[in-house]
Design a protein around this motif. Structure first.
Motif, PDB file in Angstrom:
ATOM      1  N   ILE A   7       1.070  -1.185   0.005  1.00  0.00           N
ATOM      2  CA  ILE A   7      -0.070   0.240   0.040  1.00  0.00           C
ATOM      3  C   ILE A   7       0.717   1.348   0.015  1.00  0.00           C
ATOM      4  N   LEU A   8       2.032   1.125   0.991  1.00  0.00           N
ATOM      5  CA  LEU A   8       2.829   2.202   0.917  1.00  0.00           C
ATOM      6  C   LEU A   8       3.630   2.582  -0.328  1.00  0.00           C
ATOM      7  N   GLY A   9       4.025   1.496  -1.088  1.00  0.00           N
ATOM      8  CA  GLY A   9       4.660   1.503  -2.228  1.00  0.00           C
ATOM      9  C   GLY A   9       3.744   2.019  -3.376  1.00  0.00           C
ATOM     10  N   ARG A  10       2.294   1.699  -3.325  1.00  0.00           N
ATOM     11  CA  ARG A  10       1.451   2.277  -4.315  1.00  0.00           C
ATOM     12  C   ARG A  10       1.234   3.667  -4.200  1.00  0.00           C
ATOM     13  N   LEU A  11       1.046   3.924  -2.817  1.00  0.00           N
ATOM     14  CA  LEU A  11       0.999   5.473  -2.189  1.00  0.00           C
ATOM     15  C   LEU A  11       2.113   6.271  -2.804  1.00  0.00           C
ATOM     16  N   ASN A  16       3.960  10.548  -6.716  1.00  0.00           N
ATOM     17  CA  ASN A  16       5.212  11.068  -7.252  1.00  0.00           C
ATOM     18  C   ASN A  16       6.299  11.255  -6.412  1.00  0.00           C
ATOM     19  N   SER A  17       6.146  10.462  -5.266  1.00  0.00           N
ATOM     20  CA  SER A  17       7.341  10.671  -4.305  1.00  0.00           C
ATOM     21  C   SER A  17       8.456   9.849  -4.787  1.00  0.00           C
ATOM     22  N   THR A  18       9.749  10.311  -4.642  1.00  0.00           N
ATOM     23  CA  THR A  18      10.865   9.667  -5.043  1.00  0.00           C
ATOM     24  C   THR A  18      11.641   9.153  -4.236  1.00  0.00           C
ATOM     25  N   SER A  19      11.342   9.397  -2.968  1.00  0.00           N
ATOM     26  CA  SER A  19      11.995   8.825  -1.616  1.00  0.00           C
ATOM     27  C   SER A  19      11.026   8.645  -0.383  1.00  0.00           C
ATOM     28  N   ASP A  20      11.436   7.782   0.375  1.00  0.00           N
ATOM     29  CA  ASP A  20      10.661   7.878   1.728  1.00  0.00           C
ATOM     30  C   ASP A  20      10.282   9.375   2.176  1.00  0.00           C
ATOM     31  N   ALA A  21      11.324  10.217   2.329  1.00  0.00           N
ATOM     32  CA  ALA A  21      11.185  11.394   2.877  1.00  0.00           C
ATOM     33  C   ALA A  21      10.123  12.414   2.068  1.00  0.00           C
ATOM     34  N   ASP A  22      10.179  12.062   0.800  1.00  0.00           N
ATOM     35  CA  ASP A  22       8.964  12.651   0.084  1.00  0.00           C
ATOM     36  C   ASP A  22       7.643  12.317   0.524  1.00  0.00           C
ATOM     37  N   PHE A  26       4.598  14.068   2.063  1.00  0.00           N
ATOM     38  CA  PHE A  26       3.237  14.007   1.480  1.00  0.00           C
ATOM     39  C   PHE A  26       1.984  13.487   2.515  1.00  0.00           C
ATOM     40  N   LEU A  27       2.308  12.856   3.257  1.00  0.00           N
ATOM     41  CA  LEU A  27       1.434  12.345   4.447  1.00  0.00           C
ATOM     42  C   LEU A  27       1.338  13.134   5.517  1.00  0.00           C
ATOM     43  N   GLY A  28       2.352  14.092   5.688  1.00  0.00           N
ATOM     44  CA  GLY A  28       2.342  15.168   6.752  1.00  0.00           C
ATOM     45  C   GLY A  28       2.805  14.386   7.961  1.00  0.00           C
ATOM     46  N   ILE A  29       3.782  13.470   8.095  1.00  0.00           N
ATOM     47  CA  ILE A  29       4.275  13.022   9.001  1.00  0.00           C
ATOM     48  C   ILE A  29       5.912  12.951   9.210  1.00  0.00           C
ATOM     49  N   ALA A  30       6.442  12.464  10.467  1.00  0.00           N
ATOM     50  CA  ALA A  30       7.813  12.427  10.238  1.00  0.00           C
ATOM     51  C   ALA A  30       8.408  11.320   9.713  1.00  0.00           C
TER      52      ALA A  30
END
Length: 231
Positions: A7-11, A16-22, A26-30
């Motif tokens: 699910i996280l991979g599809r999200l 259009n996130s290129t990294s976990d930081a992106d 997008f999710l508004g979390i740390a």
């Protein structure tokens, strides 16, 4: 089977996130929160779904179908929400909720810890709040509100110290003399320090105070399903 890492991979793809930081931005979390989700195989579905109103949730959960919602699905969701507004829950119109057999998964703790747990079926009902799964009711402690054989749909509670809403109904796993005891109860405040009071709907079951440290797994009951058949 719904795999939360997928699910996280599809999200990540949809945003259009290129990294976990992106993705975390997008999710508004740390980023540490996202890393914790991955390591535990968990998700905050309410948060994720709130960011995905434009997505086809069946695609997000299973990878099937189109990424984007069809126009008629978007309009139908708007019409239902306007007709039946609720104040507290974020409703999800296309959930596919896994139904588990607690006996087959060796209890609630094992179920919550097993990211590869295999459901016996899926439940799809319109306009439910976000749920993590469903299990069958065993016992009569909540009778007649719930009876053995009913199905309860739940949302897992990760923070047992601050995540309890007093007076609500919970699916509870407690450690009793080294054995796992799974039940459904209302949770009330206790007069005893570091304890909670478990209250049944069935008047023949007495309330019981237990140390909160005995609770090994906890989930808020969001909905229930009952079959009425004529034999």
């Amino acid at each position: 089977m719904i795999v939360k890492a997928d699910i996280l991979g599809r999200l990540k793809l949809a945003s259009n996130s290129t990294s976990d930081a992106d993705l975390a931005r997008f999710l508004g979390i740390a980023p540490a929160t996202l890393s914790n989700w991955k390591s535990r195989g968990s998700l905050d579905y309410d948060l994720v779904f709130s960011k995905c109103e434009h997505l086809n949730l069946d695609w997000l959960l299973t990878g099937r179908g189109n990424m984007e919602k069809e126009p008629d699905q978007q309009q139908a969701g708007i019409q239902v929400q306007e007709k039946f507004p609720l104040k507290t829950d974020n409703l999800v119109d296309l959930q596919r909720i896994p139904l588990y057999n607690l006996e087959a998964t060796a209890g609630l703790v094992s179920l919550f810890n097993d990211v590869d747990a295999i459901p016996i079926s899926y439940i799809s009902l319109p306009d439910l709040p976000a749920c993590d799964g469903a299990v069958y009711v065993r016992g009569d402690s909540m009778y007649p509100l719930l009876k053995s054989g009913d199905i309860v749909l739940y949302k897992q509670v990760h923070d047992m110290q601050y995540g309890i809403f007093w007076g609500e109904m919970y699916l509870i796993s407690a450690n009793v003399d080294g054995d796992e005891f799974v039940t459904i109860k209302y949770i009330h405040k206790s007069d005893r320090e570091n304890c909670v009071k478990l209250v049944s709907h069935n008047q023949h079951h007495e309330p019981k105070d237990i140390p909160i440290s005995m609770i090994r797994a906890l989930a808020l009951v969001k909905a229930s399903v009952r079959y009425n058949t004529i034999r």
